[in-house]
Design an enzyme around this catalytic site. Structure first.
Site, short mmCIF file in Angstrom:
data_model
loop_
_atom_site.label_atom_id
_atom_site.label_comp_id
_atom_site.label_asym_id
_atom_site.label_seq_id
_atom_site.Cartn_x
_atom_site.Cartn_y
_atom_site.Cartn_z
NE ARG A 1 -3.62 8.69 -8.59
CZ ARG A 1 -4.21 8.21 -7.49
NH1 ARG A 1 -3.48 7.77 -6.50
NH2 ARG A 1 -5.52 8.18 -7.39
CG PHE B 1 -4.00 15.05 2.37
CD1 PHE B 1 -4.97 14.16 2.82
CD2 PHE B 1 -3.67 15.05 1.03
CE1 PHE B 1 -5.61 13.29 1.94
CE2 PHE B 1 -4.30 14.20 0.13
CZ PHE B 1 -5.28 13.32 0.60
CG ASP C 1 -5.39 7.57 7.31
OD1 ASP C 1 -4.90 8.10 8.31
OD2 ASP C 1 -6.37 8.07 6.70
CD GLU D 1 -3.13 0.75 0.43
OE1 GLU D 1 -2.67 1.39 -0.54
OE2 GLU D 1 -4.25 0.97 0.90
CG ASP D 2 -1.17 4.77 -1.08
OD1 ASP D 2 -1.72 4.08 -0.20
OD2 ASP D 2 -1.82 5.52 -1.84
P1 IMP Z 1 -6.91 3.31 5.50
O1 IMP Z 1 -7.85 2.22 5.15
O2 IMP Z 1 -7.60 4.41 6.30
O3 IMP Z 1 -5.65 2.85 6.17
O4 IMP Z 1 -6.66 4.05 4.16
C1 IMP Z 1 -5.60 4.04 3.39
C2 IMP Z 1 -5.93 4.79 2.10
O5 IMP Z 1 -6.36 6.13 2.36
C3 IMP Z 1 -4.68 4.91 1.30
O6 IMP Z 1 -4.56 3.83 0.40
C4 IMP Z 1 -4.86 6.23 0.58
O7 IMP Z 1 -5.54 6.03 -0.63
C5 IMP Z 1 -5.74 7.05 1.47
N1 IMP Z 1 -4.96 8.05 2.24
C6 IMP Z 1 -4.81 8.10 3.57
N2 IMP Z 1 -4.04 9.13 3.95
C7 IMP Z 1 -3.67 9.76 2.81
C8 IMP Z 1 -2.83 10.91 2.54
O8 IMP Z 1 -2.25 11.56 3.41
N3 IMP Z 1 -2.69 11.25 1.22
C9 IMP Z 1 -3.28 10.56 0.21
N4 IMP Z 1 -4.05 9.47 0.42
C10 IMP Z 1 -4.25 9.07 1.70
MG MG Z 2 -4.94 4.13 -1.81
#
Ligand code: IMP
Ligand code: MG
Length: 173
Positions: A163, A150, A101, A97-98
């Protein structure tokens, strides 16, 4: 376009860290092969660079998920937008994953691949926003820990923009 991007992690630093992760993963999986699951679109830049630094056999496949909710707040409900082409049964899966969060995406995917009988499952994220966790997820490989801001660039978007930045930055609104 009133937002501004402040550079936080320059390209050289990211490349260096990806090399380290690649070496670590190659050691951990010596004698095995790896099935890299790249979560579109954000992780694609990171996953391709990482794959290039892994020296054990790698298969790569792509999947897209979305978490429903309004705006930037995740409801915790994760859906599959595009599934994998290849089966994961009997394979050593690494989910790439990138950013992690809330943790809902990893939590969902780990359960999904368990149900699909993966041989092993590990989790790798380029960035970790630990302060924002809503579900407990044990990560195996993390590129960098980042503050609750962010982040954009190196695959990460804001409204599908940024991106393609070769570095990771904080978006100031
Ligand atoms: P999670 O399920 O809340 O852990 O979400 C992860 C996803 O939220 C990532 O794959 C991103 O697409 C998006 N995301 C969360 N924080 C950021 C950020 O700071 N910048 C861009 N995308 C984010
Ligand atoms: Mg994502």
């Amino acid at each position: 376009m009133s937002e501004k991007v402040r550079v936080m992690l320059p390209e050289e630093e990211i490349d260096h860290r990806i090399r380290e992760l690649g070496e670590q993963i190659s050691k951990d999986y010596e004698g095995e092969s790896i099935f890299l699951v790249c979560i579109l679109k954000g992780a694609s830049f990171f996953a391709c660079e990482l794959a290039k630094r892994i020296t054990v056999p790698v298969t790569i496949d792509f999947m897209a998920t979305s978490s429903y909710g309004s705006g930037t707040v995740s409801t915790g409900e994760v859906k599959i937008k595009k599934d994998l082409d290849l089966p994961v049964a009997g394979r050593n899966v690494i989910i790439v994953e990138d950013i992690i969060d809330s943790g809902h995406t990893f939590h969902f995917l780990e359960n999904l691949f368990k149900d699909r009988n993966a041989k092993s499952i590990r989790k790798c994220a380029m960035l970790d926003k630990a302060d924002r966790r809503e579900v407990d997820v044990q990560m195996d490989y993390i590129g960098f820990s980042v503050p609750d801001a962010f982040m954009v660039g190196y695959g990460l978007d804001y409204d599908q923009k940024y991106r393609n930045l070769p570095y990771i930055g904080i978006l100031d609104f």
